[in-house]
Scaffold this motif. Structure first.
Motif, PDB file in Angstrom:
ATOM      1  N   GLY A 170       0.794  -1.234   0.000  1.00 20.04           N
ATOM      2  CA  GLY A 170       0.000   0.000   0.000  1.00 20.04           C
ATOM      3  C   GLY A 170       0.811   1.261   0.000  1.00 20.04           C
ATOM      4  N   ASN A 171       2.121   1.181   0.205  1.00 19.92           N
ATOM      5  CA  ASN A 171       2.968   2.370   0.227  1.00 19.92           C
ATOM      6  C   ASN A 171       3.668   2.540  -1.114  1.00 19.92           C
ATOM      7  OD1 ASN A 171       2.214   2.717   2.832  1.00 19.92           O
ATOM      8  ND2 ASN A 171       4.174   2.147   3.742  1.00 19.92           N
ATOM      9  N   VAL A 172       3.872   3.813  -1.487  1.00 19.14           N
ATOM     10  CA  VAL A 172       4.623   4.133  -2.695  1.00 19.14           C
ATOM     11  C   VAL A 172       6.110   3.972  -2.395  1.00 19.14           C
ATOM     12  CG1 VAL A 172       5.151   5.916  -4.392  1.00 19.14           C
ATOM     13  CG2 VAL A 172       2.824   5.696  -3.507  1.00 19.14           C
ATOM     14  N   LEU A 173       6.820   3.337  -3.302  1.00 11.44           N
ATOM     15  CA  LEU A 173       8.237   3.083  -3.119  1.00 11.44           C
ATOM     16  C   LEU A 173       9.032   4.043  -3.996  1.00 11.44           C
ATOM     17  CD1 LEU A 173      10.367   1.305  -1.768  1.00 11.44           C
ATOM     18  CD2 LEU A 173      10.230  -0.228  -3.728  1.00 11.44           C
ATOM     19  N   VAL A 174       9.829   4.911  -3.363  1.00  7.75           N
ATOM     20  CA  VAL A 174      10.688   5.862  -4.056  1.00  7.75           C
ATOM     21  C   VAL A 174      12.120   5.411  -3.839  1.00  7.75           C
ATOM     22  CG1 VAL A 174      11.364   8.269  -4.339  1.00  7.75           C
ATOM     23  CG2 VAL A 174       9.015   7.709  -3.684  1.00  7.75           C
ATOM     24  N   ILE A 175      12.820   5.103  -4.944  1.00  5.40           N
ATOM     25  CA  ILE A 175      14.149   4.505  -4.872  1.00  5.40           C
ATOM     26  C   ILE A 175      15.142   5.425  -5.568  1.00  5.40           C
ATOM     27  CG2 ILE A 175      15.553   2.487  -5.448  1.00  5.40           C
ATOM     28  CD1 ILE A 175      12.919   0.917  -5.673  1.00  5.40           C
ATOM     29  N   ALA A 176      16.244   5.721  -4.885  1.00  2.65           N
ATOM     30  CA  ALA A 176      17.327   6.512  -5.458  1.00  2.65           C
ATOM     31  C   ALA A 176      18.472   5.587  -5.806  1.00  2.65           C
ATOM     32  CB  ALA A 176      17.792   7.576  -4.475  1.00  2.65           C
ATOM     33  N   VAL A 177      19.007   5.753  -7.029  1.00  2.00           N
ATOM     34  CA  VAL A 177      20.125   4.938  -7.496  1.00  2.00           C
ATOM     35  C   VAL A 177      21.319   5.855  -7.673  1.00  2.00           C
ATOM     36  CG1 VAL A 177      20.964   3.360  -9.255  1.00  2.00           C
ATOM     37  CG2 VAL A 177      18.533   3.382  -8.668  1.00  2.00           C
ATOM     38  N   VAL A 184       8.725   5.096  -7.934  1.00  2.00           N
ATOM     39  CA  VAL A 184       9.469   6.199  -8.522  1.00  2.00           C
ATOM     40  C   VAL A 184      10.950   5.848  -8.416  1.00  2.00           C
ATOM     41  CG1 VAL A 184      10.019   8.650  -8.443  1.00  2.00           C
ATOM     42  CG2 VAL A 184       7.695   7.878  -7.922  1.00  2.00           C
ATOM     43  N   ILE A 185      11.619   5.768  -9.591  1.00  2.42           N
ATOM     44  CA  ILE A 185      13.045   5.483  -9.627  1.00  2.42           C
ATOM     45  C   ILE A 185      13.771   6.790  -9.910  1.00  2.42           C
ATOM     46  CG2 ILE A 185      14.872   4.103 -10.664  1.00  2.42           C
ATOM     47  CD1 ILE A 185      12.783   2.474  -9.210  1.00  2.42           C
ATOM     48  N   VAL A 186      14.699   7.176  -9.037  1.00  3.12           N
ATOM     49  CA  VAL A 186      15.429   8.435  -9.160  1.00  3.12           C
ATOM     50  C   VAL A 186      16.868   8.097  -9.534  1.00  3.12           C
ATOM     51  CG1 VAL A 186      16.122  10.575  -8.041  1.00  3.12           C
ATOM     52  CG2 VAL A 186      13.928   9.512  -7.452  1.00  3.12           C
ATOM     53  N   ASP A 187      17.295   8.523 -10.724  1.00  4.88           N
ATOM     54  CA  ASP A 187      18.686   8.370 -11.151  1.00  4.88           C
ATOM     55  C   ASP A 187      19.461   9.549 -10.583  1.00  4.88           C
ATOM     56  OD1 ASP A 187      21.033   7.690 -12.314  1.00  4.88           O
ATOM     57  OD2 ASP A 187      20.449   8.302 -14.337  1.00  4.88           O
ATOM     58  N   SER A 188      20.150   9.335  -9.442  1.00  6.68           N
ATOM     59  CA  SER A 188      20.791  10.421  -8.705  1.00  6.68           C
ATOM     60  C   SER A 188      22.185  10.677  -9.252  1.00  6.68           C
ATOM     61  CB  SER A 188      20.859  10.060  -7.222  1.00  6.68           C
ATOM     62  OG  SER A 188      21.438  11.101  -6.475  1.00  6.68           O
ATOM     63  N   VAL A 214      14.008  10.097  -0.276  1.00  6.65           N
ATOM     64  CA  VAL A 214      13.450   8.861  -0.834  1.00  6.65           C
ATOM     65  C   VAL A 214      13.335   7.802   0.253  1.00  6.65           C
ATOM     66  CG1 VAL A 214      14.418   9.404  -3.092  1.00  6.65           C
ATOM     67  CG2 VAL A 214      15.735   8.002  -1.488  1.00  6.65           C
ATOM     68  N   ASP A 215      12.735   6.638  -0.157  1.00 11.63           N
ATOM     69  CA  ASP A 215      12.543   5.532   0.790  1.00 11.63           C
ATOM     70  C   ASP A 215      13.728   4.562   0.788  1.00 11.63           C
ATOM     71  OD1 ASP A 215       9.959   6.515   1.318  1.00 11.63           O
ATOM     72  OD2 ASP A 215       9.181   5.461  -0.447  1.00 11.63           O
ATOM     73  N   ARG A 216      14.306   4.322  -0.370  1.00 13.37           N
ATOM     74  CA  ARG A 216      15.410   3.379  -0.483  1.00 13.37           C
ATOM     75  C   ARG A 216      16.532   4.018  -1.282  1.00 13.37           C
ATOM     76  NH1 ARG A 216      12.629   1.388   2.699  1.00 13.37           N
ATOM     77  NH2 ARG A 216      11.731  -0.724   2.778  1.00 13.37           N
ATOM     78  N   THR A 217      17.767   3.697  -0.888  1.00 13.20           N
ATOM     79  CA  THR A 217      18.937   4.173  -1.612  1.00 13.20           C
ATOM     80  C   THR A 217      19.766   2.967  -2.023  1.00 13.20           C
ATOM     81  OG1 THR A 217      18.997   6.265  -0.408  1.00 13.20           O
ATOM     82  CG2 THR A 217      21.014   5.575  -1.517  1.00 13.20           C
ATOM     83  N   ILE A 218      20.085   2.896  -3.316  1.00 15.29           N
ATOM     84  CA  ILE A 218      20.877   1.790  -3.862  1.00 15.29           C
ATOM     85  C   ILE A 218      22.200   2.359  -4.344  1.00 15.29           C
ATOM     86  CG2 ILE A 218      21.020   0.009  -5.630  1.00 15.29           C
ATOM     87  CD1 ILE A 218      17.991  -0.123  -5.603  1.00 15.29           C
ATOM     88  N   LEU A 219      23.303   1.713  -3.966  1.00 14.82           N
ATOM     89  CA  LEU A 219      24.632   2.124  -4.382  1.00 14.82           C
ATOM     90  C   LEU A 219      25.147   1.124  -5.407  1.00 14.82           C
ATOM     91  CD1 LEU A 219      27.088   4.006  -4.041  1.00 14.82           C
ATOM     92  CD2 LEU A 219      27.888   2.462  -2.226  1.00 14.82           C
ATOM     93  N   VAL A 220      25.426   1.609  -6.629  1.00 13.29           N
ATOM     94  CA  VAL A 220      25.948   0.757  -7.701  1.00 13.29           C
ATOM     95  C   VAL A 220      27.472   0.722  -7.583  1.00 13.29           C
ATOM     96  CG1 VAL A 220      26.092   0.405 -10.189  1.00 13.29           C
ATOM     97  CG2 VAL A 220      23.987   1.300  -9.175  1.00 13.29           C
TER      98      VAL A 220
END
Length: 728
Positions: free
Chosen positions: A514-521, A630-634, A650-656
């Motif tokens: 039920g929650n919107v997922l906002v992810i920063a990459v 929402v995918i954010v290309d940071s 954002v809700d999640r942060t991913i480190l490439v």
């Protein structure tokens, strides 16, 4: 919402991973299977036919005993280690020599049975060819016997199975029976040889024991003769004399005591103190006659006195006679007393003589004690030698009687018979072995290919050192694959598609329903694949039916527009320069992937001015109400604080992290997030080489590879049917 109820299309069906790997690598697996079966067929055809035969032995628990004597060799204990030892004896080289000798004695050509000739026997000997030819041939035959025999026991019984395999059925059965018979003969030979060795040793020992016995008996006899202490009835003569003197002295003392008692009695009689009590007085004839006459006279006087004739003239005469008789009786008693005194004196003198003789003998006995002790020692030594000699003699006679009646402790309960069909090679076993070998080779080849493709999931050192989980590992892509990455994501057999799908599945599972997922990459530095990860993640999420928007938040080096071939009229920077911008002015829709895009242009101001602006925060807030993901290309962390500003919203942060990157660079980036109190939720390891990522967008790759799927895909559709969003 994250969860979508829209069913997936037929093109989205994904096989289970093991089945997909098998289907994908079917040709190497089939090639290995074919090679295994071919090798098995060649091995089966190359193997000569061999026949097997088996003889069965049973160890006897009952012991045959012809004579009631103890055997020289004890029976075999019925224990498992003993059975294993007997199995080893049958399999030994010495037993093989017995079998070979027995076969030669029976006229069986062992070399022919093994298919050996003089030439190949010598060749088989190798470096020993210079040795004697006969010994070489025999050693080869023995090696063939040992390699062909197999002796077993099931561990539950006393049965031993002797199996032999060879190339001729009759020869194989003959060898198996020869092994069984050789073992029976071996047991008989062991008992016979042991009995004969014991009897020979006992015979030699008896000769020395007889000489020792004769020497000890002669020494004892000679010493007694020289010492004068010869024995009679087990005692010495001197001891017998002393014993006799003691007995005589005791008898004499008793006699003397009796004489003294009679003398006292006689003295009392003579003194008139007692009657005729002693036997000498009572038995004396003279005293008896005088007593008779005295009694007669007393009766006459009593008769006259009773008659009253007190003046009878016979009274004086009778009284005179009575006195005379009494005087004579007293004289006789006195003589008897004197006789007793004489006897007492004689007895006392005899006693004195006996005591003197006894003392003399006792003195001689004390002088002879040392010689007696030495003589007894010699007697005991002779007795011991006699006992040993008799025991050895008895055992020697028993052993002689046992010679020739040795019985084996095993018997043949089933003789080997020639086999009608070969036991090897086994076609089914070879085929199964070939299939197993082929499957093992196919599995190994598949494993090596999958490792090479980088699909296998393994613990990453970055995950261990930083304490951040690795949520994805992007396999290496070639240039044509990078050009057609949009179609590659939807391909069910590609490891790249599975890696992206696994990553988006992990992110969806980490969000609350039920929650919107906002992810920063983001990434530690530029050109490390964050734009590739962002775009592929957005495509995979959109393929599941979720409303997905991809936001380019990297105004310093925008890449989303080039990735999707879009030419936006307005970019994300408008939120910082104009008020009340509608979403339809910023959002562009990509038809093939179903993703909404907000692109960015090359900014003339620092990225922190745009990403830290209040309009950017309101833009993200508005997007939360319109999309599921929402995918954010940071921006890259090395380009300033823009990545931190985005991650704070954002809700999640991913480190490439690219494969092979320096650990210090990754650790430095993670520390910057830690100092800002912002958590990194996962690492994505990108295995694509940097040459494919640097300055190469989809359009340039398509130009390099005109045959790629990019030519056939639709361009970005500028849809006018977008909903009207709330302005900022």
């Amino acid at each position: 919402m994250i969860w979508s109820d829209r069913p997936a299309g037929p093109e989205e069906f994904v096989l289970p991973r093991p089945l997909a790997v098998i289907v994908e690598r079917r040709w190497p697996i089939l090639a290995c299977l074919a090679a295994g079966v071919a090798i098995a067929a060649v091995g089966y055809l190359d193997q000569p036919s061999r026949y097997g035969a088996e003889a069965v032995l049973a160890l006897d628990m009952r012991k045959f005993q012809a004579l009631p004597t103890e055997s020289v060799v004890s029976p075999l204990p019925q224990e498992s280690p003993v059975l294993r030892t007997e199995v080893d004896i049958i399999s030994s080289r010495s037993m093989a020599e017995r079998v070979l000798t027995q076969l030669q004695a029976a006229g069986i050509d062992a070399a022919k049975g093994f298919g050996l000739t003089a030439e190949n026997a010598v060749g088989h000997a190798g470096s020993s060819a210079r040795a004697n030819r006969v010994s070489v041939d025999r050693r080869v035959l023995l090696d063939s016997l040992i390699s062909g025999v197999r002796v077993t026991n099931d561990g539950r019984s006393y049965t031993i199975y002797v199996a032999f395999s060879g190339m001729e059925p009759e020869f194989t059965a003959a060898v198996a029976n020869a092994y069984a018979e050789a073992y029976i003969n071996y047991q008989v030979d062991v008992q016979t040889s042991a009995t004969r060795r014991v009897s020979d040793w006992l015979g030699t020992r008896l000769v020395s024991l007889r000489s020792e016995l004769e020497r000890s008996e002669h020494a004892a006899t000679s010493f007694r003769e020289k010492s004068g202490i010869a024995k009679s009835n087990g005692t010495t003569l001197l001891s017998q004399q002393i014993a006799g003197l003691n007995a005589e002295l005791a008898r004499l003392r008793a006699q003397l005591a009796g004489l003294v008692a009679r003398l006292a009695t006689a003295v009392d009689v003579s003194d008139g103190q007692s009657g005729l009590a002693i036997p000498e007085v009572l038995n004396s004839p003279a005293i008896q006659q005088l007593r008779t006459e005295e009694a007669r006279l007393k009766r006459l006087l009593a008769a006259i006195s009773e008659s009253g004739a007190v003046k009878n003239p016979q009274i004086p005469d009778l009284t005179s006679q009575l006195g005379t008789i009494q005087t004579q009786i007293g004289a006789e008693v006195e003589q008897i007393v004197d006789s007793l005194r004489t006897e007492i004196e004689v007895a006392r003198r005899q006693q004195t003589g006996l005591e003197a003789s006894l003392k003399q003998l006792q003195a001689e006995m004390s002088n002879a004690n040392e010689a007696i002790v030495q003589a007894d020692q010699l007697d005991r030594e002779a007795s011991a030698n006699r006992a040993i000699y008799e025991s050895y003699l008895t055992r020697y006679k028993q052993t002689i009687e046992q010679d020739g009646i040795a019985m084996a402790e095993a018997r043949i309960i089933s003789r080997a018979v020639p086999s009608g069909s070969p036991s090897s090679p086994n076609a089914a076993a070879w085929l199964i072995g070939g299939l197993v070998f082929g499957l093992a080779g196919g599995a190994l080849a598949t494993l090596l290919l999958e490792l090479r493709a980088g699909f296998l999931r393994r613990p990453d050192p970055r995950e261990i050192s930083a304490g951040i989980p690795v949520i994805g590992r992007i396999p290496e892509l070639s240039a044509p694959q990078r050009a057609g990455v949009a179609d590659l994501i939807r391909h069910s057999r590609e490891p790249f598609a599975h890696a992206i799908a696994d990553m988006q599945g992990r992110l969806r599972l980490s969000a609350r329903p039920g929650n919107v997922l906002v992810i920063a990459v983001t990434s530690a530095a530029a050109s490390e694949g964050k734009t590739l990860v962002s775009s592929c993640l957005a495509r995979s999420l959109a393929a599941t039916g979720l409303r997905t928007l991809l936001l380019d938040a990297n105004p310093a080096s925008p890449g989303i527009a080039g990735e999707f071939g879009a030419q936006p009229l307005r970019t994300m920077e408008c939120v910082c320069t104009r008020e009340n911008v509608e979403f339809r002015e910023l959002v562009r829709h990509d038809g093939p992937s179903g993703i909404d895009l907000i692109c960015a242009g090359m900014a003339k101001v620092p990225a922190e001015h745009i990403l830290g602006h209040d309009g950017f925060a309101r833009l993200l807030s508005a997007l939360r109400g319109a999309y599921d993901v929402v995918i954010v290309d940071s921006t890259a962390i090395s380009n300033g604080s823009g990545a931190l500003l985005v991650s704070a919203l954002v809700d999640r942060t991913i480190l490439v992290v690219p494969e092979g990157a320096e650990r210090e660079d990754t650790t430095r980036a993670i520390r910057r997030f830690g100092r800002a109190r912002i958590a990194i939720d996962g690492l994505v390891v990108n295995c694509a080489p940097r040459s494919i990522l640097e300055g190469r967008n989809v359009a340039s790759l398509a130009a390099d590879h005109p045959g790629s799927s990019l030519e056939t895909r639709k361009r970005v559709e500028m849809s006018t049917d977008l909903p009207t969003f709330v302005g900022l």
